[in-house]
Design a protein around this motif. Sequence first.
Motif, PDB file in Angstrom:
ATOM      1  N   LYS A 176      68.988 -34.710 -62.660  1.00  0.00           N
ATOM      2  CA  LYS A 176      69.272 -36.148 -62.706  1.00  0.00           C
ATOM      3  C   LYS A 176      69.863 -36.645 -61.388  1.00  0.00           C
ATOM      4  N   ILE A 177      70.736 -35.839 -60.805  1.00  0.00           N
ATOM      5  CA  ILE A 177      71.338 -36.237 -59.532  1.00  0.00           C
ATOM      6  C   ILE A 177      70.274 -36.302 -58.437  1.00  0.00           C
ATOM      7  N   VAL A 226      68.523 -39.559 -58.779  1.00  0.00           N
ATOM      8  CA  VAL A 226      69.340 -40.655 -58.254  1.00  0.00           C
ATOM      9  C   VAL A 226      69.231 -40.710 -56.732  1.00  0.00           C
ATOM     10  N   CYS A 227      69.311 -39.549 -56.087  1.00  0.00           N
ATOM     11  CA  CYS A 227      69.183 -39.516 -54.623  1.00  0.00           C
ATOM     12  C   CYS A 227      67.799 -39.990 -54.175  1.00  0.00           C
ATOM     13  N   TYR A 283      65.671 -42.132 -55.617  1.00  0.00           N
ATOM     14  CA  TYR A 283      65.390 -43.561 -55.737  1.00  0.00           C
ATOM     15  C   TYR A 283      66.429 -44.423 -55.033  1.00  0.00           C
ATOM     16  N   PHE A 284      67.599 -43.888 -54.735  1.00  0.00           N
ATOM     17  CA  PHE A 284      68.499 -44.607 -53.838  1.00  0.00           C
ATOM     18  C   PHE A 284      67.904 -44.647 -52.430  1.00  0.00           C
ATOM     19  N   GLY A 315      62.544 -44.813 -65.937  1.00  0.00           N
ATOM     20  CA  GLY A 315      63.632 -43.846 -65.835  1.00  0.00           C
ATOM     21  C   GLY A 315      63.997 -43.238 -67.179  1.00  0.00           C
ATOM     22  N   CYS A 372      63.822 -39.289 -67.637  1.00  0.00           N
ATOM     23  CA  CYS A 372      65.130 -38.646 -67.736  1.00  0.00           C
ATOM     24  C   CYS A 372      65.510 -38.289 -69.166  1.00  0.00           C
ATOM     25  N   ILE A 397      67.624 -46.196 -60.959  1.00  0.00           N
ATOM     26  CA  ILE A 397      68.936 -45.602 -60.730  1.00  0.00           C
ATOM     27  C   ILE A 397      69.869 -45.900 -61.893  1.00  0.00           C
ATOM     28  N   PHE A 432      69.183 -43.519 -64.751  1.00  0.00           N
ATOM     29  CA  PHE A 432      69.671 -42.170 -64.492  1.00  0.00           C
ATOM     30  C   PHE A 432      71.192 -42.095 -64.631  1.00  0.00           C
ATOM     31  N   LEU A 433      71.882 -43.089 -64.086  1.00  0.00           N
ATOM     32  CA  LEU A 433      73.335 -43.103 -64.197  1.00  0.00           C
ATOM     33  C   LEU A 433      73.781 -43.269 -65.644  1.00  0.00           C
TER      34      LEU A 433
END
Length: 539
Positions: A93-94, A97-98, A100-101, A343, A347, A467, A470-471
């Motif tokens: 998951k992290i 996030v990286c 799509y950031f 997402g 996810c 994002i 995911f968060l």
Amino acid sequence: MELVEEEDEEPEVKPHRKRVNFRREMLRYQSLRNPISESHIPAPDEEEEMEDKEGNIWRNFVSQCSATFLAVFAVIPSRNLQTSIHSDGQLGKISLVCMYFSYIVGCLLTSLILRKIRAKSLLLISLFFHILYSVSNVIPSAYTLLPASCFVGLSQPAFWAVQDSLLLNYGLQYAVRARLTPHKSLRLFQTVTIITIHSAQILGNLLSSGLISVSEFHCTESWDIVNTSSSHQSSSSSSRSSGRQQQRNDKWTYTLPFIPIQARRSTEPSPPVNFYQLLTLIYLCMSVVAMGAVLIFFESPDTVLQRRVISWRERFKDIRRCLTDPRWLLAWAAAAYVGFAQGVIMCDITKLYGTDSMGCYIVGYMMVSFGTGNLLAILALDKLRLCATHPIFLSLGFLMNIGVLILTSLWKPGPSQSSELLLYTAMWGLADGTLQAQSQAVVTRYATEEKDTAMTGFRVCQGLGLIASFLSSIFAHNLMTSLYVALVLLVMGFLGLIFVANDIARRDRTSGTDQGSTDGQEADHSGANLTTENEAEVT
């Protein structure tokens, strides 16, 4: 009789006639209409050189499609398995996030990248980042997977933008040679590219599910489970053996892809093949072949990727115009919902409904169903593009997504309901593709002067939605929370799309009433060019 005799003699004279150069005649016609100076009409020697370069458009297009197919084939299935394979410490998951950031950052820097880097170099750089991502999945850790995800996300917007520009160049060149309208020619190239991308996703996910299903690998296992089991077996055998056997040196070899496994004796059975390791190696090889295809067969086209340079002051004005319009603000919610729903699929649904219930082999089959439904929706709306932005069709996309969200909140498949699960993901893919195509069509039609800025805003909001999903999965650990957020974004986005669609219809009626016959013909000509650019952005 004389006319008949002249017609009979015509084939003998025909080979001696000078071949008409359609491109030159079209440029001369445009110079008389627009009017353009004679310096823009190429000389005969320049014309021959242009014909030689235009002869390479099919080779460039085939190599570009092949590289895109192999790159998507390798990266997208690996991305879909992140949350199922790398569940320890929520590394998967992290990494998303990286990814799509960095994707959002890449969207903001796309225009600058296109001005500084040529087409072939940009394709090679993007494909090299795809290779790094495949290598990071071969040797997964936070030090390899997270930087590779950032590089892939950063290069994705420029990778698709250069493909759009190249498709526009191919379409215009082929329209001149085949005597087609630019709109039809460009749509032909776009349809082939869309089918290529979705076919790569479908076949890549099929390969991942097929290999994992015949393997003894389970997603709940950690990456050192093979070494741990080997060490346990070696320790138990050494305890039962003599002191001479305890002092022997253990011979270590490296199986594909570079995961150490202790070698067995010849009398003992060989360890089972881990097909997931083989899968990651296949993805790595395909990424390398994709880069080689562009490096060898693709020739740099003489095309400017960024045709109009926009200063930061003009871009800021366009952004302020989009942010101050309440219709745009609500339409951005539709883009955020599209990203948020995707997402949730990548996810949560693949992990909770697939891996935890049936095993990680089902993830690929789920994404195959999702991708098939998505492709069917895109192709169907392409045939109905004239009425795709009508409020009735917008309501249809809204109701389809509402139905999927309600079904997700009320039903969870069991271990024996694999067919129902695949049908469910196909329905979600159909609903997602419908709303995504509708929202992009509305954005490109509503934006006239700030079209590039509007599409950049659409992609940024889509990345923010990804994002956010995911968060939400990382911190909330509750699927219902994600579904409530998705429902709010869907309602807001639907209202925004309805308002924008009504404004488009009113503007079209006003422009159709005010213009005369001559102005209408010129508007049709410019509208065809605008439609061509819009279609390139949609892809």
